[in-house]
Design a protein around this motif. Structure first.
Motif, PDB file in Angstrom:
ATOM      1  N   MET A 188      32.670  -3.689  -6.517  1.00 11.95           N
ATOM      2  CA  MET A 188      33.784  -3.457  -7.566  1.00 11.95           C
ATOM      3  C   MET A 188      33.228  -2.469  -8.659  1.00 11.95           C
ATOM      4  O   MET A 188      33.967  -1.686  -9.106  1.00 11.95           O
ATOM      5  N   THR A 189      32.005  -2.500  -8.777  1.00 12.95           N
ATOM      6  CA  THR A 189      31.612  -1.591  -9.827  1.00 12.95           C
ATOM      7  C   THR A 189      31.593  -0.203  -9.387  1.00 12.95           C
ATOM      8  O   THR A 189      31.918   0.568 -10.072  1.00 12.95           O
ATOM      9  N   LYS A 190      31.148  -0.295  -8.169  1.00 14.66           N
ATOM     10  CA  LYS A 190      31.257   1.413  -7.475  1.00 14.66           C
ATOM     11  C   LYS A 190      32.817   1.797  -7.280  1.00 14.66           C
ATOM     12  O   LYS A 190      32.926   3.075  -7.800  1.00 14.66           O
ATOM     13  N   ALA A 191      33.578   0.850  -7.302  1.00 14.30           N
ATOM     14  CA  ALA A 191      34.856   1.483  -7.164  1.00 14.30           C
ATOM     15  C   ALA A 191      35.506   1.940  -8.557  1.00 14.30           C
ATOM     16  O   ALA A 191      36.068   2.682  -8.651  1.00 14.30           O
ATOM     17  N   ILE A 196      25.654 -11.521  -1.012  1.00 12.64           N
ATOM     18  CA  ILE A 196      26.771 -11.052  -0.559  1.00 12.64           C
ATOM     19  C   ILE A 196      27.574 -11.171  -1.719  1.00 12.64           C
ATOM     20  O   ILE A 196      28.410 -10.041  -1.912  1.00 12.64           O
ATOM     21  N   VAL A 197      27.526 -12.208  -2.867  1.00 15.70           N
ATOM     22  CA  VAL A 197      28.126 -11.920  -3.717  1.00 15.70           C
ATOM     23  C   VAL A 197      28.166 -10.573  -4.675  1.00 15.70           C
ATOM     24  O   VAL A 197      28.749 -10.216  -5.337  1.00 15.70           O
ATOM     25  N   GLY A 198      26.569 -10.489  -4.891  1.00 15.73           N
ATOM     26  CA  GLY A 198      26.216  -9.334  -5.438  1.00 15.73           C
ATOM     27  C   GLY A 198      26.703  -8.223  -4.852  1.00 15.73           C
ATOM     28  O   GLY A 198      27.067  -7.197  -5.592  1.00 15.73           O
ATOM     29  N   LYS A 199      26.836  -8.084  -3.596  1.00 15.48           N
ATOM     30  CA  LYS A 199      27.278  -6.728  -2.712  1.00 15.48           C
ATOM     31  C   LYS A 199      28.891  -6.623  -3.334  1.00 15.48           C
ATOM     32  O   LYS A 199      29.308  -5.624  -3.565  1.00 15.48           O
ATOM     33  N   CYS A 200      29.456  -7.521  -3.182  1.00 11.28           N
ATOM     34  CA  CYS A 200      31.030  -7.686  -3.759  1.00 11.28           C
ATOM     35  C   CYS A 200      30.884  -7.178  -4.976  1.00 11.28           C
ATOM     36  O   CYS A 200      31.922  -6.401  -5.448  1.00 11.28           O
TER      37      CYS A 200
END
Length: 611
Positions: free
Chosen positions: A260-263, A252-256
């Motif tokens: 951020m990277t996608k944003a 889940i931290v990786g998804k967060c």
């Protein structure tokens, strides 16, 4: 017997020492578990504090609830930052989950286990002490029976010797001998009884000792060993859980972090710059080219045919000493001697005193207009409802947004009206469900609200149509002259001189005033002394302007405009946003430059008309 006694005492002492060592070791193990539990608890508190700080940081930089938030929502970099803050908030939630799992899966479990461990340890050592106490009591009983047997034997020997001595003595009576014999038999019987008791206690002690050292104590040690092994395994499982709790949140931290990277990758610089252009473009047409103002024509007309004497011949090109003296700032050229007619002509055409007074009046009037506008806006406390204070393009956007909001409100009210109408139909068909007339007041209220919204919608749509209908169309500078302007620019009176009149005044602004004919020359002395008479003079027109938008001249010194109205320009905008115009010979005033399209006369720009 002494050797056996010594060996028994040594074994008991060794066993006692082992119990003390085991007691110390197991207590140290329990202390370690408590210490590890405290460590996990502090780690959990660190995670909670970290998550709290991360949440506060995310909340601190969240956009405030204001109109600025709507503006920020337009740009991709603002939306990307907001998405990063939301992902950071979720990231903080995962650290809270770490603390929660550590508390429930490690701290709570180890706390209960420590209590059970202490209780089990206490039970095992209690059984060990009990067994040790029992074997010690058996040994004491054996020693007592042994001492009794030994004493009985000694007393029996003494009694037997006394009887034999009495029996051998001829002086002793038969009764004394018989008494001594009975006493010896009694002592022998007591020794035999003590011997039996000692033998029985010895046999019992040996059995208990065998059971103690081969059964009870090993069992107790085995239980303590198992307890210690379970404690060690439990500590290992807790350490493993400590690592697994962190590992569980990594996806889940990786998804967060991916969010951020996608944003960040969603930021589009060109789109944002285009949005800025779209948001702030005014819709005004760029001004045309500034035309050259030939001040040299004024110099030529100063020495004209009306002079009483011939003008001096100009210097030759190679010998001109002050040919461009008026472009020098710090040096004043030497003035040549001029004829009386030349001086009189200059006096008639240049009025320095009136320049200063008219410039002062213009500055005061414009400041008064600005002050009144600020006071009116302060009293009203809001911008105009039709957004007339905004540029055309921005006004159009605001009006369109307002129309969209009103349409949404109308649709909402209509949906509510339809729902109430259906409810009324149901009540009509089924009176037992409700009174149909109870819905009528609400329907009437909704109808009134809809009518009000539709009226407001028509008002804003009218303003929008007005803005879209009069948006200036881009055209070439040569095609910007209106018919009125053409008519005005071709007037024969446009060939007169006012270059001196439009020179810079002491306050940095231009002042246009006419050079009147003989009547103005006769009244020159009077104008120098009487400011009110000078104010009634007619300034020359330098062009025309066409009103793009209506303007209500509520302030002193301003002029009311009607859309499409054509006025004469008598004074240009000096950078303060106001242009001085004339409607007729009696009505003059200032209007906002942004509300009109100005057409300066190319033939009279830099000149003025003789009247």
């Amino acid at each position: 017997m002494d050797v056996g006694k010594v060996e028994t005492l040594v074994k008991e002492q060794q066993l006692k020492d082992q119990f003390e060592n085991l007691e110390k070791h197991t207590q140290w193990g329990i202390d370690f578990v408590e210490r590890y539990t405290k460590f996990v608890k502090e780690r959990s508190e660190i995670e909670l504090n970290y998550a709290k700080q991360i949440r506060n940081l995310s909340k601190k930089y969240q956009p405030k609830k204001s109109t600025r938030e709507e503006e920020e929502g337009k740009y991709t970099w603002c939306r990307a930052f907001l998405a990063s803050l939301n992902e950071l908030n979720d990231y903080a939630g995962q650290h809270e989950l770490i603390a929660e799992n550590m508390t429930s899966q490690i701290i709570a479990e180890l706390t209960r286990y420590i209590q059970d461990l202490k209780s089990e340890r206490k039970t095992h050592f209690h059984d060990g002490r009990k067994a040790q106490q029992h074997i010690e009591n058996s040994w004491k009983q054996l020693e007592l029976s042994k001492r009794n047997f030994e004493r009985a034997c000694k007393e029996a020997d003494r009694a037997q010797q006394y009887f034999e001595k009495m029996d051998a003595d001829i002086n002793v009576t038969k009764a004394d001998v018989e008494k001594a014999r009975q006493q010896a038999q009694l002592r022998h019987q007591m020794a035999a009884d003590n011997k039996s008791e000692y033998s029985s206690n010895l046999q019992k002690f040996n059995q208990e000792q065998t059971e103690h050292y081969h059964t009870l104590i090993p069992n107790i040690f085995q239980k303590l060993q198992e307890m210690e092994e379970r404690r060690i395994e439990r500590v290992g499982e807790s350490m493993k859980t400590f690592a697994e709790v962190d590992r569980q949140i990594l996806p889940i931290v990786g998804k967060c972090l991916d969010g951020m990277t996608k944003a960040a990758e969603s930021i589009e610089a060109k789109t944002d710059s285009a949005q800025v252009v779209e948001s702030y473009k005014s819709g005004f047409e760029p001004p045309g080219d500034v035309e050259f103002e030939d001040y040299g024509q004024a110099m030529k007309r100063t020495v004209s045919e009306n002079s009483l004497t011939k003008p001096e011949k100009p210097d030759k090109p190679g010998k001109g000493k002050s040919k461009l003296f008026f472009f020098k700032k710090n040096k004043t050229p030497k003035q040549p001697k001029e004829a009386l007619s030349h001086r009189f002509n200059d006096l008639m055409t240049s009025k320095p005193k009136m320049h200063c007074l008219r410039s002062l009046r213009r500055g005061l009037s414009l400041k008064l207009i600005s002050l009144n506008a600020h006071v009116r806006n302060f009293i009203e406390g809001a911008n105009p409802e039709d957004f007339s204070h905004l540029p055309p393009e921005q006004r159009r956007k605001k009006l369109q947004a307002k129309i969209d909001d009103i349409n949404k409100d109308i649709q909402k009210e209509m949906d509510q009206r339809d729902a109430l109408t259906k409810m009324k139909d149901v009540y009509v068909k089924n009176p037992q469900m409700g009174d149909p007339s109870s819905v009528d007041p609400r329907l009437a209220e909704i109808a009134q609200h809809i009518d009000k919204l539709q009226t407001e919608l028509q008002k804003f749509e009218g303003w929008l149509a007005e803005v879209e209908g009069r948006m200036p169309v881009r055209s070439e500078p040569t095609q910007r002259q209106s018919s009125v302007y053409d008519k005005q620019s071709n007037t024969p009176a446009a060939n007169n001189n006012c270059a001196q009149d439009r020179e810079s005044s002491p306050d940095g602004s231009y002042t246009e005033e006419q050079s009147s004919e003989v009547q103005s020359k006769v009244q020159t002395d009077t104008e120098f002394d009487d400011f009110d008479n000078e104010e009634e003079e007619m300034l020359p027109t330098i062009g025309t302007c066409k009103a793009l938008y209506p303007f209500e001249g509520n302030n002193e010194g301003t002029l009311t405009l009607a859309e499409g109205e054509v006025l004469f320009v008598i004074e240009e905008d000096k950078g303060d946003g106001w242009t001085r115009v004339r409607r007729n010979e009696e009505e003059e005033g200032y209007i906002p430059t942004s509300y009109v399209e100005v057409f300066l006369d190319t033939d009279t720009k830099g000149l003025c008309m003789w009247r």
